[in-house]
Structure formats: C-alpha cells, structure tokens
Design a protein around this motif. Structure first.
Motif, mmCIF file in Angstrom:
data_model
loop_
_atom_site.group_PDB
_atom_site.id
_atom_site.type_symbol
_atom_site.label_atom_id
_atom_site.label_comp_id
_atom_site.label_asym_id
_atom_site.label_seq_id
_atom_site.Cartn_x
_atom_site.Cartn_y
_atom_site.Cartn_z
ATOM 1 N N GLN A 156 -9.727 -18.602 -7.585
ATOM 2 C CA GLN A 156 -9.593 -18.932 -6.091
ATOM 3 C C GLN A 156 -10.868 -19.813 -5.552
ATOM 4 O O GLN A 156 -12.136 -19.261 -5.748
ATOM 5 C CB GLN A 156 -9.513 -17.668 -5.207
ATOM 6 C CG GLN A 156 -9.510 -17.606 -3.787
ATOM 7 C CD GLN A 156 -7.921 -17.957 -3.280
ATOM 8 O OE1 GLN A 156 -7.328 -17.183 -3.177
ATOM 9 N NE2 GLN A 156 -8.177 -19.229 -2.554
ATOM 10 N N ALA A 177 -3.432 -11.109 -5.637
ATOM 11 C CA ALA A 177 -3.117 -12.359 -5.043
ATOM 12 C C ALA A 177 -4.015 -13.583 -4.631
ATOM 13 O O ALA A 177 -5.462 -13.083 -4.372
ATOM 14 C CB ALA A 177 -2.468 -11.683 -3.472
ATOM 15 N N LEU A 196 -4.406 -16.948 -2.306
ATOM 16 C CA LEU A 196 -4.078 -17.556 -0.909
ATOM 17 C C LEU A 196 -4.794 -18.708 -0.641
ATOM 18 O O LEU A 196 -5.992 -18.911 -0.682
ATOM 19 C CB LEU A 196 -4.235 -16.347 0.057
ATOM 20 C CG LEU A 196 -4.152 -16.643 1.646
ATOM 21 C CD1 LEU A 196 -2.427 -17.094 1.743
ATOM 22 C CD2 LEU A 196 -4.407 -15.769 2.506
ATOM 23 N N GLY A 211 -4.564 -12.058 3.888
ATOM 24 C CA GLY A 211 -4.429 -11.645 2.301
ATOM 25 C C GLY A 211 -4.310 -10.358 1.859
ATOM 26 O O GLY A 211 -3.398 -9.755 1.156
ATOM 27 N N PHE A 252 0.484 -21.324 4.430
ATOM 28 C CA PHE A 252 0.153 -20.540 3.223
ATOM 29 C C PHE A 252 1.067 -21.270 1.916
ATOM 30 O O PHE A 252 2.066 -21.721 1.806
ATOM 31 C CB PHE A 252 0.133 -19.246 3.423
ATOM 32 C CG PHE A 252 1.555 -18.770 3.494
ATOM 33 C CD1 PHE A 252 2.293 -18.446 2.149
ATOM 34 C CD2 PHE A 252 2.010 -18.385 4.495
ATOM 35 C CE1 PHE A 252 3.712 -17.888 2.334
ATOM 36 C CE2 PHE A 252 3.392 -17.783 4.667
ATOM 37 C CZ PHE A 252 4.247 -17.643 3.746
ATOM 38 N N LEU A 304 0.871 -19.228 -1.967
ATOM 39 C CA LEU A 304 0.644 -18.209 -2.332
ATOM 40 C C LEU A 304 0.772 -17.962 -3.806
ATOM 41 O O LEU A 304 2.017 -18.317 -4.311
ATOM 42 C CB LEU A 304 1.380 -16.890 -1.633
ATOM 43 C CG LEU A 304 1.135 -15.565 -1.621
ATOM 44 C CD1 LEU A 304 -0.246 -15.033 -1.247
ATOM 45 C CD2 LEU A 304 2.024 -14.609 -1.003
#
Length: 254
Positions: free
Chosen positions: A47, A68, A70, A76, A98, A100
């Motif tokens: 990320q 997750a 995002l 989140g 978003f 995801l």
C-alpha cells in the motif's frame, strides 16, 4: 489513501518479494508519502500512502481474518469491520471514491471492488494459480509472466469509444475491475458481481418542478464538495472557467 498492489500464489511457491516491491514502486506516484507491506504467503500486499491529513486512520487495515488495501477516501477501518460482518453488501454504506482489495486469510480469497463511478482503477493479471493486482497497468507489465501482447479483439471498441470498458483492456493478460462491481478471486477462478445498482426514475412518475430539480442537484453537489475538502492541509482548485468548476468553487468557499 494511495496506490495498491500485490501478488497472491494460490498454489506453489510463495510470492517473490522483489516482484511485489517492483509493483509497489510502479504505483509510488499515487502515494508518495509512505508505504506499507504485508508479507504472509500465499499473499504479499503493498500500500502506498498519499496523506492530505496529519491524523486519521492509516494502513495496514487488518483484523484476525482480513487484510484490506484502500485507494480512496473511504474509512479503511470501518470497511474492514463492516466487511467482516456482512461482506460485499457493506459497500453500499460507504461514500466517496475508492478502489479496494481485501485478502481473506482464512478462506484464501482475494476480493477487489470499485466505487459506483470508478474514480480509482484497479487492474489484475492471472497466470495459472498466480494473481497480481495494481492500481496501474504499467507496473503489471514488469512481471515476467504478464505479456505485452495487444488484445486485438478490443481494438474496435477502443477506436469507437476511445475507451475499453472494464473488465476489458487493450492488453491480453490484464483485466480491470468494473465500476460498481466486486471481483472474487480464488484457486477455482474469477467471478464478478455487481454490488451497486443505480436508482432509475420509474416510468409514469411525475417529473419534479424545475426549482426542485435545481435544489436537489445543488444539495448533492454541496455534499460532494464538503466530503472532499475535509483536510488539515491547504487544498487548491483548478478552474476551467465553466459553470461546473464555478459551482464547485462556490460551495468550497461558502
């Protein structure tokens, strides 16, 4: 939040760390402020973080079952908690743009989802039991098992619309998650389902008066602008000189 990327090997050897770092570097422009890695085979996730706020929740978003990633303005922590309770149906409760990716550590299922308008992209490429995801197609092309071959069957669509509609792209090995859809990926294959359904004006219903229409559009625009200017750092607005940008400026400064 920033660019997302990752590799999952549903069978066989663990994901190559260098390849995951390469994917992360390929989306660095979407999140230049920070980066986070989650390496727990068979999944390796990355990320990138673009931070317009000094505080607030930050990745990694993880609980005992889900991880997750995002790219967007949604919450989140709330998404991962809601997903644990009700799965993809929880997306209807989240506003904002978003893209995801959610990894189920127990069932070994990778979920991809996009907001109804598709404001942020997420692409994926599969080779046998390997899957790679990225916010940018170009970073996927750096993987040795993703071909640069053109999807010739999609050229007519591109030349007609100057666009290829997801899940199709102009590259043979790369697909895009469609707006308003979730993509479920596991060792058995890939399945796409629509989670968002637009509300159409039913035939025969009376049309509102013009002042009512103006008020509804203005209210929706104001709420949209308010959601996007909640930041502790200065924000700027590029004006085109048209009515749309002038209306946005009006609500941003009022």
């Amino acid at each position: 939040m920033g660019g997302i990327a990752g590799i999952v090997h549903f069978r066989g050897e663990p994901p190559d760390r260098d390849q995951v770092h390469q994917l992360s570097t390929g989306v660095a422009h979407r999140g230049p402020n920070d980066k986070v890695f989650h390496y727990a085979p068979p999944a390796a996730l990355a990320q990138r973080i673009f931070s317009v706020q000094q505080s607030g929740n930050r990745p990694p978003f993880e609980n005992e079952r889900f991880v997750a990633l995002l790219d967007g303005t949604a919450d989140g922590d709330k998404i991962i908690n809601d997903w644990a309770k009700s799965g993809p149906s929880c997306l209807a409760d989240h506003t904002g743009g978003f893209a995801l990716a959610i990894w189920d550590k127990v069932d070994h299922v990778l979920w991809l989802a996009r907001d109804p308008c598709g404001t942020r992209p997420v692409f994926f490429a599969r080779d046998g039991h390997k899957i790679a995801i990225s916010s940018c197609m170009r970073s996927l092309l750096g993987l040795p098992w993703v071909s640069r071959e053109i999807a010739k069957e999609n050229l007519a669509e591109y030349l007609s619309f100057r666009y290829t509609h997801a899940p199709r792209t102009l590259l043979r090995d790369i697909q895009a998650a469609p707006p308003g859809h979730v993509v479920r990926i596991d060792s058995a294959g890939i399945r796409m389902e629509r989670w968002w359904h637009p509300t159409w004006w039913a035939p025969g219903q009376p049309v509102p008066d013009f002042p009512q229409i103006v008020d509804r559009v203005d209210t929706a625009l104001r709420r949209s602008v308010e959601r996007r200017i909640r930041a502790s750092q200065p924000l700027g607005l590029l004006l085109s000189g048209g009515l749309d940008s002038a209306a946005i400026l009006h609500h941003a400064t009022s």
